[in-house]
Design an enzyme around this catalytic site. Sequence first.
Site, short mmCIF file in Angstrom:
data_model
loop_
_atom_site.label_atom_id
_atom_site.label_comp_id
_atom_site.label_asym_id
_atom_site.label_seq_id
_atom_site.Cartn_x
_atom_site.Cartn_y
_atom_site.Cartn_z
CB CYS A 63 54.62 24.84 8.65
SG CYS A 63 56.43 25.11 8.84
CG ASP A 113 71.28 25.09 11.99
OD1 ASP A 113 70.97 24.19 11.27
OD2 ASP A 113 70.93 26.46 11.67
CB CYS A 140 46.23 17.62 13.13
SG CYS A 140 46.80 19.20 12.75
CB CYS A 143 51.87 23.17 15.23
SG CYS A 143 51.97 21.65 15.94
CB CYS A 177 60.82 26.20 2.13
SG CYS A 177 60.84 26.68 3.78
CB CYS A 193 58.48 31.22 6.72
SG CYS A 193 56.65 30.59 6.66
CB CYS A 219 51.86 22.35 9.70
SG CYS A 219 51.83 20.46 9.27
CB CYS A 225 50.70 14.65 13.39
SG CYS A 225 52.04 15.38 13.58
CB CYS A 253 52.85 25.66 3.80
SG CYS A 253 54.33 26.01 2.97
C1 B12 Z 1 68.64 22.48 5.54
C2 B12 Z 1 67.81 22.93 6.65
C3 B12 Z 1 66.93 23.59 6.23
C4 B12 Z 1 66.32 24.09 4.73
C5 B12 Z 1 65.63 22.71 4.29
C6 B12 Z 1 64.32 22.24 5.09
C7 B12 Z 1 64.53 20.72 5.06
N1 B12 Z 1 63.52 20.33 4.48
O1 B12 Z 1 65.02 20.27 5.62
C8 B12 Z 1 65.77 25.26 5.06
C9 B12 Z 1 66.38 26.52 4.80
C10 B12 Z 1 64.45 25.40 4.13
C11 B12 Z 1 65.27 25.24 6.55
C12 B12 Z 1 64.12 25.72 7.03
C13 B12 Z 1 63.75 25.92 8.34
N2 B12 Z 1 64.30 25.20 9.43
CO1 B12 Z 1 66.13 24.15 9.15
N3 B12 Z 1 67.63 23.18 8.92
C14 B12 Z 1 68.17 22.67 7.97
C15 B12 Z 1 69.48 21.63 8.36
C16 B12 Z 1 70.72 22.36 8.23
C17 B12 Z 1 69.27 20.29 7.73
C18 B12 Z 1 67.93 19.58 7.73
C19 B12 Z 1 67.86 18.62 6.63
O2 B12 Z 1 68.91 17.80 6.28
N4 B12 Z 1 67.02 18.30 5.77
C20 B12 Z 1 66.82 17.35 4.98
C21 B12 Z 1 65.73 16.40 5.18
C22 B12 Z 1 65.50 15.17 4.43
O3 B12 Z 1 66.44 15.71 6.54
P1 B12 Z 1 65.88 15.63 7.94
O4 B12 Z 1 64.98 16.62 8.09
O5 B12 Z 1 67.26 15.72 8.85
O6 B12 Z 1 65.29 14.14 7.87
C23 B12 Z 1 65.87 13.31 8.37
C24 B12 Z 1 65.04 12.38 9.25
O7 B12 Z 1 64.11 13.06 9.56
C25 B12 Z 1 64.73 11.31 8.64
N5 B12 Z 1 63.33 10.77 8.67
C26 B12 Z 1 62.23 11.44 8.09
N6 B12 Z 1 61.19 10.97 8.47
C27 B12 Z 1 61.65 9.63 8.58
C28 B12 Z 1 61.10 8.49 8.63
C29 B12 Z 1 61.42 7.29 9.14
C30 B12 Z 1 60.89 5.79 9.01
C31 B12 Z 1 62.89 7.30 8.98
C32 B12 Z 1 63.74 5.90 9.38
C33 B12 Z 1 63.68 8.35 8.97
C34 B12 Z 1 62.83 9.49 8.52
O8 B12 Z 1 65.25 11.39 7.24
C35 B12 Z 1 66.35 12.16 7.27
C36 B12 Z 1 67.63 11.58 7.17
O9 B12 Z 1 68.08 10.91 8.70
C37 B12 Z 1 68.79 21.41 10.04
C38 B12 Z 1 70.00 21.12 11.04
C39 B12 Z 1 70.61 19.76 10.85
N7 B12 Z 1 71.97 19.44 10.74
O10 B12 Z 1 69.92 18.73 10.84
C40 B12 Z 1 68.11 22.70 10.22
C41 B12 Z 1 66.81 22.48 11.13
C42 B12 Z 1 66.20 21.23 10.85
N8 B12 Z 1 66.47 23.72 10.84
C43 B12 Z 1 65.29 24.26 11.85
C44 B12 Z 1 64.61 25.32 11.86
C45 B12 Z 1 64.03 25.80 13.05
C46 B12 Z 1 63.82 25.59 10.54
C47 B12 Z 1 62.97 26.80 10.30
C48 B12 Z 1 61.75 26.58 11.38
C49 B12 Z 1 63.31 28.12 10.51
C50 B12 Z 1 62.42 29.21 9.97
N9 B12 Z 1 61.54 29.48 10.77
O11 B12 Z 1 62.40 29.81 9.28
C51 B12 Z 1 62.49 26.46 9.01
C52 B12 Z 1 61.55 25.29 9.00
C53 B12 Z 1 61.15 24.56 7.57
C54 B12 Z 1 60.38 23.09 7.73
N10 B12 Z 1 59.19 23.05 7.80
O12 B12 Z 1 61.34 22.15 7.67
C55 B12 Z 1 65.62 23.47 13.37
C56 B12 Z 1 64.36 22.64 13.47
C57 B12 Z 1 64.26 22.48 15.20
C58 B12 Z 1 62.89 21.47 15.34
N11 B12 Z 1 62.19 21.81 16.50
O13 B12 Z 1 62.75 20.62 14.69
C59 B12 Z 1 67.01 22.69 12.84
C60 B12 Z 1 67.19 21.19 13.45
C61 B12 Z 1 68.27 23.44 13.07
C62 B12 Z 1 68.37 23.57 14.66
N12 B12 Z 1 69.81 22.86 15.00
O14 B12 Z 1 67.74 23.89 15.58
N13 B12 Z 1 66.13 24.34 7.49
S1 SF4 Z 2 50.15 21.23 12.70
FE1 SF4 Z 2 51.37 19.99 14.21
S2 SF4 Z 2 50.15 18.58 14.93
FE2 SF4 Z 2 49.18 19.35 13.05
S3 SF4 Z 2 50.06 17.96 11.46
FE3 SF4 Z 2 51.37 19.81 11.69
S4 SF4 Z 2 53.15 19.09 13.05
FE4 SF4 Z 2 51.26 17.68 13.23
S1 SF4 Z 3 58.86 27.42 6.77
FE1 SF4 Z 3 57.02 26.13 6.86
S2 SF4 Z 3 55.17 27.33 6.38
FE2 SF4 Z 3 57.05 28.73 5.73
S3 SF4 Z 3 57.25 28.31 3.54
FE3 SF4 Z 3 58.52 26.71 4.48
S4 SF4 Z 3 57.55 24.89 4.80
FE4 SF4 Z 3 55.80 26.52 4.47
#
Ligand code: B12
Ligand code: SF4
Ligand code: SF4
Length: 309
Positions: free
Chosen positions: A233, A124, A181, A237, A203, A230, A184, A178, A188
């Site tokens: 979501c 992270d 379903c 699941c 969020c 939060c 999530c 998924c 939200c």
């Molecule tokens: C910024 C960030 C946040 C932000 C923005 C959330 C978001 N939309 O990403 C905020 C503060 C809102 C947040 C919230 C949360 N976060 Co956060 N967050 C991050 C962080 C630092 C970066 C994520 C990021 O870059 N997001 C931008 C999106 C676009 O990028 P991405 O999700 O990485 O997606 C990539 C791929 O998935 C890909 N992709 C997606 N779909 C597809 C499809 C295809 C075909 C392809 C080719 C690629 C692709 O595209 C992106 C680029 O590679 C990561 C740690 C990290 N360095 O990755 C933790 C991380 C994602 N967070 C985490 C957690 C736990 C949370 C929360 C659950 C915390 C909470 N309980 O409050 C929430 C969940 C919100 C949610 N539903 O996403 C964990 C997730 C663990 C897991 N099991 O997945 C991480 C990995 C931290 C960790 N090391 O544990 N987070």
């Molecule tokens: S609740 Fe879980 S299984 Fe259902 S769509 Fe969301 S991530 Fe997928």
């Molecule tokens: S953590 Fe998940 S449920 Fe909570 S506000 Fe963000 S996207 Fe919605």
Amino acid sequence: MMTAAKQAVQYAAHQLGFSALGVAPALADQGNTLQNWITDGQHADMEWITRHLPARLNPELVLPGVRSIIMLTYDYPRQDARKAPGCVARYAQGEDYHKLLATKLADLDETLSFYGGKQRCFSDSGPVSERFFAARAGLGWIGRNGLLIRPHGGSYCFLATILTTLELPCDSPMPNRCGKCHRCEQACPTQALHNSSCDARRCLSFWTIEAKSPIPPEIRAAQGYHLYGCDACQEACPWNSPRSNCNIAIDPHLLMLAELTTLSPQRLSKLSDNEFEKLFAGSPIRRIGLPHLQNNVDSPLFGTENGAT
Ligand code: B12
Ligand code: SF4
Ligand code: SF4
């Protein structure tokens, strides 16, 4: 291929309490998702994401000569430990995971150095799309809530990353399960989820942890009892239901201190700086500071309106 190095790091990771390890190719195509998310403004005020974009999309800029990306999961508690009103996201209930995992990752770095590898490790904290590489490394799939979901274990886990110059055997991605379903998205409170992606501007996790400005009225109206982060979501699941899970042991360092389980919103809204430092020493919540935490609690549902100092 360094099969022996992979076996050694797998064994060491298991000993250190990581629940799974997978390997992804360092130069896997990440597509345009991240770029589009930023262009659309969904990163809100997290400008650091744009600064890191080139490195995010090219791990060679993070570790020259990188060949493989090792992804790991480390489970956190599945239960909400709070007894007083006000939910704290499960990941933040115990000690700061950044520190906890950094020491363990340093051990794994040492193991890989023995095989001649150079490493960079993060959890992270680094310019790596951890969910993308975890899915690519076969640890699970990216669910409609945007999180990595594991068939045995769901999403309640941290992700950790090791970039290495060693060429390790890669694992295969698994299919998305998924299905039809959408629970999530429906659960939200702020409708932040669309197309397997979370819009940070909506969020609650963003607003209660990362945001630099106060919670806007329309988000405040949907905040409910969310005090810090939060889990709505994830709670919705089915892959997180106790039935579909696993006996993964939880590190006691990640459990909530008894004092924090009963800390009432009223008391929180009146804490002094000293009390805050004492109560939250070692907790990831400390990083947001007392004013932000008190702003989170300053809502009609908590009965502390205008009570924050
Ligand atoms: C910024 C960030 C946040 C932000 C923005 C959330 C978001 N939309 O990403 C905020 C503060 C809102 C947040 C919230 C949360 N976060 Co956060 N967050 C991050 C962080 C630092 C970066 C994520 C990021 O870059 N997001 C931008 C999106 C676009 O990028 P991405 O999700 O990485 O997606 C990539 C791929 O998935 C890909 N992709 C997606 N779909 C597809 C499809 C295809 C075909 C392809 C080719 C690629 C692709 O595209 C992106 C680029 O590679 C990561 C740690 C990290 N360095 O990755 C933790 C991380 C994602 N967070 C985490 C957690 C736990 C949370 C929360 C659950 C915390 C909470 N309980 O409050 C929430 C969940 C919100 C949610 N539903 O996403 C964990 C997730 C663990 C897991 N099991 O997945 C991480 C990995 C931290 C960790 N090391 O544990 N987070
Ligand atoms: S609740 Fe879980 S299984 Fe259902 S769509 Fe969301 S991530 Fe997928
Ligand atoms: S953590 Fe998940 S449920 Fe909570 S506000 Fe963000 S996207 Fe919605």
